[in-house]
Design a protein around this motif. Structure first.
Motif, PDB file in Angstrom:
ATOM      1  N   ASP A 298       0.016   6.736  -0.178  1.00  0.00           N
ATOM      2  CA  ASP A 298      -0.057   6.324   1.212  1.00  0.00           C
ATOM      3  C   ASP A 298       1.081   5.330   1.430  1.00  0.00           C
ATOM      4  N   GLN A 299       1.888   5.528   2.469  1.00  0.00           N
ATOM      5  CA  GLN A 299       3.065   4.684   2.662  1.00  0.00           C
ATOM      6  C   GLN A 299       2.708   3.209   2.812  1.00  0.00           C
TER       7      GLN A 299
ATOM      8  N   GLN B  14       0.264   1.598   1.387  1.00  0.00           N
ATOM      9  CA  GLN B  14      -0.034   1.072   0.054  1.00  0.00           C
ATOM     10  C   GLN B  14       1.237   0.935  -0.779  1.00  0.00           C
TER      11      GLN B  14
END
Length: 96
Positions: free
Chosen positions: A36-37, A39
């Motif tokens: 996930d970008q 994260q």
């Protein structure tokens, strides 16, 4: 980051080892769950936060009794690679 943690572990008194071990563990967990970008950007920030400024990881000197700790010869190159990799995880946005 795995190589960096191995090299840092050669100095049992290094205050930075635990930080990079936590970041490595987080990276491994993200890899298992899917990326996930948000994260990835947060992880990047945590890694990069210790570089720069007074008292930072950049000031770490792996010397004992006035001599470089054996095995630390490549520390600068390895830490530079970790920083560059962390930087590449960030999204910089579209240019106009």
């Amino acid at each position: 980051m795995q190589t960096l943690t191995k090299v840092l572990s050669l100095d049992g008194q290094c205050q930075w080892t635990a930080h990079f071990e936590r970041c490595l563990s987080e990276a491994e967990q993200l890899g298992c769950k899917g990326l996930d970008q948000g994260q990835l950007s947060a992880l990047s920030g945590r890694v990069m936060s210790v570089f720069g400024g007074m008292g930072s990881f950049n000031d770490y000197a792996p010397f004992r009794s006035g001599r470089l700790i054996r095995g630390m010869e490549s520390l600068d190159a390895i830490s530079g690679q970790v920083y560059a990799s962390a930087l590449s995880l960030r999204v910089t946005g579209a240019r106009t």
